[in-house]
Design a protein around this motif. Sequence first.
Motif, mmCIF file in Angstrom:
data_model
loop_
_atom_site.group_PDB
_atom_site.id
_atom_site.type_symbol
_atom_site.label_atom_id
_atom_site.label_comp_id
_atom_site.label_asym_id
_atom_site.label_seq_id
_atom_site.Cartn_x
_atom_site.Cartn_y
_atom_site.Cartn_z
ATOM 1 N N SER A 117 0.830 -1.193 0.000
ATOM 2 C CA SER A 117 0.000 0.000 0.000
ATOM 3 C C SER A 117 0.867 1.247 0.000
ATOM 4 O O SER A 117 1.840 1.341 0.749
ATOM 5 N N ALA A 118 0.492 2.219 -0.848
ATOM 6 C CA ALA A 118 1.252 3.463 -0.889
ATOM 7 C C ALA A 118 1.141 4.212 0.413
ATOM 8 O O ALA A 118 2.013 4.986 0.780
ATOM 9 N N SER A 119 0.011 3.967 1.133
ATOM 10 C CA SER A 119 -0.185 4.675 2.396
ATOM 11 C C SER A 119 0.377 3.916 3.576
ATOM 12 O O SER A 119 0.419 4.436 4.682
ATOM 13 N N ALA A 120 0.764 2.636 3.360
ATOM 14 C CA ALA A 120 1.318 1.843 4.456
ATOM 15 C C ALA A 120 2.714 2.327 4.770
ATOM 16 O O ALA A 120 3.486 2.653 3.873
ATOM 17 N N PRO A 121 3.086 2.360 6.063
ATOM 18 C CA PRO A 121 4.418 2.837 6.426
ATOM 19 C C PRO A 121 5.496 1.911 5.906
ATOM 20 O O PRO A 121 5.399 0.699 6.006
ATOM 21 N N ALA A 122 6.512 2.463 5.302
ATOM 22 C CA ALA A 122 7.622 1.659 4.801
ATOM 23 C C ALA A 122 8.443 1.122 5.950
ATOM 24 O O ALA A 122 8.532 1.735 7.012
ATOM 25 N N ALA A 123 9.025 -0.065 5.756
ATOM 26 C CA ALA A 123 9.873 -0.643 6.796
ATOM 27 C C ALA A 123 11.083 0.264 7.023
ATOM 28 O O ALA A 123 11.735 0.674 6.068
ATOM 29 N N PRO A 124 11.357 0.604 8.280
ATOM 30 C CA PRO A 124 12.494 1.489 8.560
ATOM 31 C C PRO A 124 13.790 0.891 8.034
ATOM 32 O O PRO A 124 14.015 -0.312 8.108
ATOM 33 N N ALA A 125 14.615 1.726 7.473
ATOM 34 C CA ALA A 125 15.874 1.257 6.907
ATOM 35 C C ALA A 125 16.824 0.804 8.009
ATOM 36 O O ALA A 125 16.799 1.320 9.118
ATOM 37 N N ALA A 126 17.651 -0.173 7.686
ATOM 38 C CA ALA A 126 18.670 -0.625 8.626
ATOM 39 C C ALA A 126 19.804 0.386 8.661
ATOM 40 O O ALA A 126 19.939 1.235 7.784
ATOM 41 N N PHE A 127 20.623 0.294 9.683
ATOM 42 C CA PHE A 127 21.763 1.199 9.809
ATOM 43 C C PHE A 127 22.758 0.985 8.673
ATOM 44 O O PHE A 127 23.343 1.932 8.156
ATOM 45 N N ALA A 128 22.941 -0.271 8.292
ATOM 46 C CA ALA A 128 23.859 -0.612 7.201
ATOM 47 C C ALA A 128 23.299 -1.810 6.460
ATOM 48 O O ALA A 128 22.703 -2.702 7.053
ATOM 49 N N GLN A 129 23.502 -1.830 5.153
ATOM 50 C CA GLN A 129 22.983 -2.912 4.337
ATOM 51 C C GLN A 129 23.967 -4.071 4.214
ATOM 52 O O GLN A 129 23.571 -5.201 3.935
ATOM 53 N N THR A 130 25.251 -3.798 4.403
ATOM 54 C CA THR A 130 26.287 -4.823 4.259
ATOM 55 C C THR A 130 27.333 -4.636 5.358
ATOM 56 O O THR A 130 27.462 -3.537 5.920
ATOM 57 N N PRO A 131 28.103 -5.690 5.664
ATOM 58 C CA PRO A 131 29.200 -5.527 6.621
ATOM 59 C C PRO A 131 30.196 -4.453 6.184
ATOM 60 O O PRO A 131 30.731 -3.730 7.028
ATOM 61 N N ALA A 132 30.435 -4.337 4.881
ATOM 62 C CA ALA A 132 31.374 -3.330 4.387
ATOM 63 C C ALA A 132 30.867 -1.918 4.696
ATOM 64 O O ALA A 132 31.642 -1.042 5.115
ATOM 65 N N GLU A 133 29.575 -1.703 4.499
ATOM 66 C CA GLU A 133 29.002 -0.389 4.813
ATOM 67 C C GLU A 133 29.057 -0.130 6.322
ATOM 68 O O GLU A 133 29.325 0.985 6.772
ATOM 69 N N PHE A 134 28.800 -1.178 7.103
ATOM 70 C CA PHE A 134 28.851 -1.045 8.557
ATOM 71 C C PHE A 134 30.250 -0.620 9.009
ATOM 72 O O PHE A 134 30.400 0.315 9.804
ATOM 73 N N VAL A 135 31.269 -1.290 8.500
ATOM 74 C CA VAL A 135 32.644 -0.958 8.863
ATOM 75 C C VAL A 135 32.994 0.456 8.416
ATOM 76 O O VAL A 135 33.654 1.215 9.140
ATOM 77 N N HIS A 136 32.556 0.822 7.221
ATOM 78 C CA HIS A 136 32.849 2.155 6.692
ATOM 79 C C HIS A 136 32.299 3.249 7.618
ATOM 80 O O HIS A 136 32.963 4.271 7.835
ATOM 81 N N ARG A 137 31.122 3.028 8.173
ATOM 82 C CA ARG A 137 30.496 4.046 9.021
ATOM 83 C C ARG A 137 30.995 3.998 10.464
ATOM 84 O O ARG A 137 31.095 5.025 11.129
#
Length: 290
Positions: A117-137
């Motif tokens: 649904s366009a009106s349904a709340p989107a699932a909140p994004a994770a802090f990082a999508q991959t371990p590489a992104e997690f380490v980078h941040r």
Amino acid sequence: MTGGAPIDASAAATYTDVKGLAALKRDPNSPEAISAVAKQVEALFLQMMLKSMRDATSAEETNSNEMGMYQDMFDKQVALSISQHADLGISRLLKRQLAGKPAPAGLKSTSGVPAASASAPAAPAAFAQTPAEFVHRMLPPIRRAAGALGLDPMGMLAQAALETGWGQRMPRNADGSLSHNMFGIKAGDEWAGARASADTMEVTNGVAAPRRTTFRAYGSIEDSVNDFAGLLKNSPRYRDVIAAGGNAGAYIASMGKSGYATDPEYGNKLNKILHSDTLQSALAARIAAL
């Protein structure tokens, strides 16, 4: 409508309640049954999401068979509870389809499965999508904090990875936003800042049990890392952790013995992450990106 007692839309209050689920078959076309079935399907969807999040934490965090069983039971009950007490939009679409009503405009699906649904709340994004992104941040603020304490940052990095599942899970604020609690620090009476709640598994006398826990919430990653560093520096409990200095292995061994977590395998899990291919690959990816 068939005779008998009215159907309770919340008949299946637990995922093991087979009798409650069977009761829904008495009149599958009733609004109450349709609502209950939609909630059950939504709970299954949430359960799959929870399982995917656990699987994404990395193969190095292998629990014992007993712990895995408890986590699976916990995930199933949490998913059912969320579906019964929160409106994610999924059950509303399922109820419309089960009742034979067309989906709202703009939500047609060629696959036969209700579109989101366009009106349904989107699932909140994770802090990082991959371990590489997690380490980078995470690595820059951890390096600064660890340097001030005379510690090897790899131990703290492995701990943050374990506590958050490489950025895939952490306590969230009431509005669904990230708490930035990177080290799973709980909010005791002494904590005067913001708080976030989450369901956790706590081990007491060797028995794991689900518990609703309140955690500290921060405005940024840096605030979380600095608060954790202050905890290590100022608490006598972590004297041996600080004494580890530049030895990441000694840091992890001391942390595992400190009582920081109730999980008796905490130190072993930290050690597996520290020496994992996942961490080494993430570090290599960060170097390559510089």
